[in-house]
Design a protein around this motif. Sequence first.
Motif, PDB file in Angstrom:
ATOM      1  N   GLN A  25       8.752  12.754  13.601  1.00 27.39           N
ATOM      2  CA  GLN A  25       8.273  11.337  13.734  1.00 27.39           C
ATOM      3  C   GLN A  25       6.245  11.081  13.795  1.00 27.39           C
ATOM      4  OE1 GLN A  25       9.283   7.670  13.034  1.00 27.39           O
ATOM      5  NE2 GLN A  25      11.300   9.428  12.877  1.00 27.39           N
ATOM      6  N   VAL A  26       5.642  11.813  13.447  1.00 25.55           N
ATOM      7  CA  VAL A  26       4.549  12.340  12.967  1.00 25.55           C
ATOM      8  C   VAL A  26       3.433  11.181  13.209  1.00 25.55           C
ATOM      9  CG1 VAL A  26       2.527  13.443  11.219  1.00 25.55           C
ATOM     10  CG2 VAL A  26       5.134  14.197  11.143  1.00 25.55           C
ATOM     11  N   LYS A  27       2.373  11.131  13.838  1.00 23.60           N
ATOM     12  CA  LYS A  27       1.320   9.982  14.294  1.00 23.60           C
ATOM     13  C   LYS A  27      -0.064  10.771  13.672  1.00 23.60           C
ATOM     14  CE  LYS A  27       4.102   8.086  18.182  1.00 23.60           C
ATOM     15  NZ  LYS A  27       5.565   7.038  17.107  1.00 23.60           N
ATOM     16  N   LEU A  28      -1.072   9.931  12.491  1.00 23.91           N
ATOM     17  CA  LEU A  28      -1.599  10.349  12.311  1.00 23.91           C
ATOM     18  C   LEU A  28      -3.632   9.880  12.276  1.00 23.91           C
ATOM     19  CD1 LEU A  28      -2.875  12.833   9.727  1.00 23.91           C
ATOM     20  CD2 LEU A  28      -2.628  10.932   8.097  1.00 23.91           C
ATOM     21  N   SER A  29      -4.169  10.387  12.640  1.00 24.33           N
ATOM     22  CA  SER A  29      -4.927   9.759  13.111  1.00 24.33           C
ATOM     23  C   SER A  29      -6.095  10.680  12.651  1.00 24.33           C
ATOM     24  CB  SER A  29      -5.357   9.960  14.791  1.00 24.33           C
ATOM     25  OG  SER A  29      -5.566  11.250  15.650  1.00 24.33           O
ATOM     26  N   ARG A  30      -7.742  10.024  12.866  1.00 22.43           N
ATOM     27  CA  ARG A  30      -8.630  10.134  13.165  1.00 22.43           C
ATOM     28  C   ARG A  30      -9.318   9.411  13.499  1.00 22.43           C
ATOM     29  NH1 ARG A  30     -11.248   7.403   7.601  1.00 22.43           N
ATOM     30  NH2 ARG A  30     -12.528   9.406   7.262  1.00 22.43           N
ATOM     31  N   GLN A  31     -11.253   9.701  13.542  1.00 18.91           N
ATOM     32  CA  GLN A  31     -11.606   9.340  14.726  1.00 18.91           C
ATOM     33  C   GLN A  31     -11.818   7.181  14.025  1.00 18.91           C
ATOM     34  OE1 GLN A  31     -15.378  11.335  14.417  1.00 18.91           O
ATOM     35  NE2 GLN A  31     -15.900  10.215  12.103  1.00 18.91           N
ATOM     36  N   HIS A  32     -12.236   7.680  12.528  1.00 20.37           N
ATOM     37  CA  HIS A  32     -12.411   5.585  12.411  1.00 20.37           C
ATOM     38  C   HIS A  32     -11.433   5.009  12.644  1.00 20.37           C
ATOM     39  CE1 HIS A  32     -16.305   7.485  11.107  1.00 20.37           C
ATOM     40  NE2 HIS A  32     -15.307   7.995  10.282  1.00 20.37           N
ATOM     41  N   GLY A  33     -10.285   4.995  13.314  1.00 24.03           N
ATOM     42  CA  GLY A  33      -8.387   4.266  13.466  1.00 24.03           C
ATOM     43  C   GLY A  33      -8.008   4.849  12.924  1.00 24.03           C
ATOM     44  N   PRO A  34      -6.711   3.444  12.722  1.00 21.03           N
ATOM     45  CA  PRO A  34      -5.879   3.642  11.981  1.00 21.03           C
ATOM     46  C   PRO A  34      -6.306   2.463  10.717  1.00 21.03           C
ATOM     47  CG  PRO A  34      -5.410   2.393  13.817  1.00 21.03           C
ATOM     48  CD  PRO A  34      -6.322   3.345  14.518  1.00 21.03           C
ATOM     49  N   ALA A  35      -6.682   2.093  11.055  1.00 21.43           N
ATOM     50  CA  ALA A  35      -7.254   1.059   9.670  1.00 21.43           C
ATOM     51  C   ALA A  35      -7.796   1.550   8.641  1.00 21.43           C
ATOM     52  CB  ALA A  35      -7.897   0.234  10.381  1.00 21.43           C
ATOM     53  N   SER A  36      -8.785   2.904   8.645  1.00 22.35           N
ATOM     54  CA  SER A  36      -9.677   3.430   7.804  1.00 22.35           C
ATOM     55  C   SER A  36      -8.079   4.555   6.903  1.00 22.35           C
ATOM     56  CB  SER A  36     -10.540   4.451   8.347  1.00 22.35           C
ATOM     57  OG  SER A  36      -9.733   5.261   9.407  1.00 22.35           O
ATOM     58  N   LEU A  37      -7.078   4.703   7.663  1.00 18.60           N
ATOM     59  CA  LEU A  37      -6.204   5.564   6.404  1.00 18.60           C
ATOM     60  C   LEU A  37      -5.281   4.378   6.310  1.00 18.60           C
ATOM     61  CD1 LEU A  37      -4.940   7.889   9.128  1.00 18.60           C
ATOM     62  CD2 LEU A  37      -6.037   8.142   7.599  1.00 18.60           C
ATOM     63  N   ALA A  38      -5.509   3.247   6.328  1.00 12.21           N
ATOM     64  CA  ALA A  38      -4.937   2.480   5.338  1.00 12.21           C
ATOM     65  C   ALA A  38      -4.505   2.302   3.814  1.00 12.21           C
ATOM     66  CB  ALA A  38      -4.662   0.486   5.639  1.00 12.21           C
ATOM     67  N   SER A  39      -5.385   2.277   3.671  1.00 11.51           N
ATOM     68  CA  SER A  39      -5.473   3.069   1.386  1.00 11.51           C
ATOM     69  C   SER A  39      -4.363   3.627   1.201  1.00 11.51           C
ATOM     70  CB  SER A  39      -7.216   2.436   1.620  1.00 11.51           C
ATOM     71  OG  SER A  39      -7.849   4.181   1.879  1.00 11.51           O
ATOM     72  N   ARG A  40      -4.682   4.975   2.245  1.00 15.46           N
ATOM     73  CA  ARG A  40      -3.989   5.972   1.949  1.00 15.46           C
ATOM     74  C   ARG A  40      -2.113   5.647   2.251  1.00 15.46           C
ATOM     75  NH1 ARG A  40      -6.829  10.879   4.645  1.00 15.46           N
ATOM     76  NH2 ARG A  40      -5.117  11.775   3.448  1.00 15.46           N
ATOM     77  N   ARG A  41      -1.842   4.920   2.870  1.00 20.65           N
ATOM     78  CA  ARG A  41      -0.110   4.654   3.096  1.00 20.65           C
ATOM     79  C   ARG A  41       0.792   5.268   2.317  1.00 20.65           C
ATOM     80  NH1 ARG A  41       2.490   4.331   7.518  1.00 20.65           N
ATOM     81  NH2 ARG A  41       4.000   6.272   5.631  1.00 20.65           N
ATOM     82  N   SER A  42       0.341   4.859   0.421  1.00 21.96           N
ATOM     83  CA  SER A  42       1.159   5.253  -0.129  1.00 21.96           C
ATOM     84  C   SER A  42       1.497   7.373  -0.397  1.00 21.96           C
ATOM     85  CB  SER A  42       1.125   5.419  -1.992  1.00 21.96           C
ATOM     86  OG  SER A  42      -0.414   5.521  -1.988  1.00 21.96           O
ATOM     87  N   GLU A  43       0.602   8.106   0.182  1.00 17.66           N
ATOM     88  CA  GLU A  43       0.453   9.336   0.041  1.00 17.66           C
ATOM     89  C   GLU A  43       1.899  10.180   1.307  1.00 17.66           C
ATOM     90  OE1 GLU A  43      -2.718  11.338   1.131  1.00 17.66           O
ATOM     91  OE2 GLU A  43      -4.614   9.860   0.177  1.00 17.66           O
TER      92      GLU A  43
END
Length: 197
Positions: A25-43
Amino acid sequence: MEIGIIGSGTVGTVLAQTFAHGDHQVKLSRQHGPASLASRRSEFDPHVSFVTVEEALQQPMVIVAIPFETAPAVLQQVSDFEQRIVIDVTNQFTADFKKIKTAPLTGSEVIAKAANNARVIKAFNTLPPDFMDGHVTGPGRRVLFYAGDDVAAKKDFAAIVRQLNFFPVNLGKLRHGGSVMQVGGGLGNTHFVQLDE
C-alpha cells in the motif's frame, strides 16, 4: 507493507509503481498536497493513494525521493522515527546539477542525522529511473546496490525488493557503502543484471 513516498517527480512516481506492483500500500505525497496529484490518478496502480507529506512520513517504510537540499528539513518534521525504515534515494546535486559537498559525512549520513531514530538505507540512487522498476530484457534480475547501518532493516529491505525482481547487493554501512554509491563514488548511473544460476 504500507510505504510512504516523499516526492512525486520522476523517481517518486516510478518507485510508487514499482512497490505497488508488489501489492504494497503506497502513500504518495508532494508538498502541494494530495489534491495536486488528483489529475494523475490514471497513471497509478490502485494500490497507490495520495496523501499529505505528514502522513507519508508516518508509514513503516518511508522513501525519500526529493532533492537532497530539501530532504533534511522535511525529515526533521518528525521528532522520532521510532526505528522505522527510511530509504534514501537522493543524490547530492543542486537543481542545476552542481555537486553538494557533505564531507566529512556521506550524503546518507546527513540524511540519517536528519531522520532522528530512523534506520536509514541508501538504495536506488545508482539506477537510472528507467531501471528502478526491476525489469530486465531477458533472464535474470536487476542488481540493486544498498547500504545501511542496521542489519535487521537491511535484511527486511532485501526481502522486499527480491520480490520485485531485484538482486540486492549489500555494500555495507552508510560510511563506506554509502560513499561509493553517492555522487562521485563510482557507482552512479549504473545498471547490471544478475543472471540466474
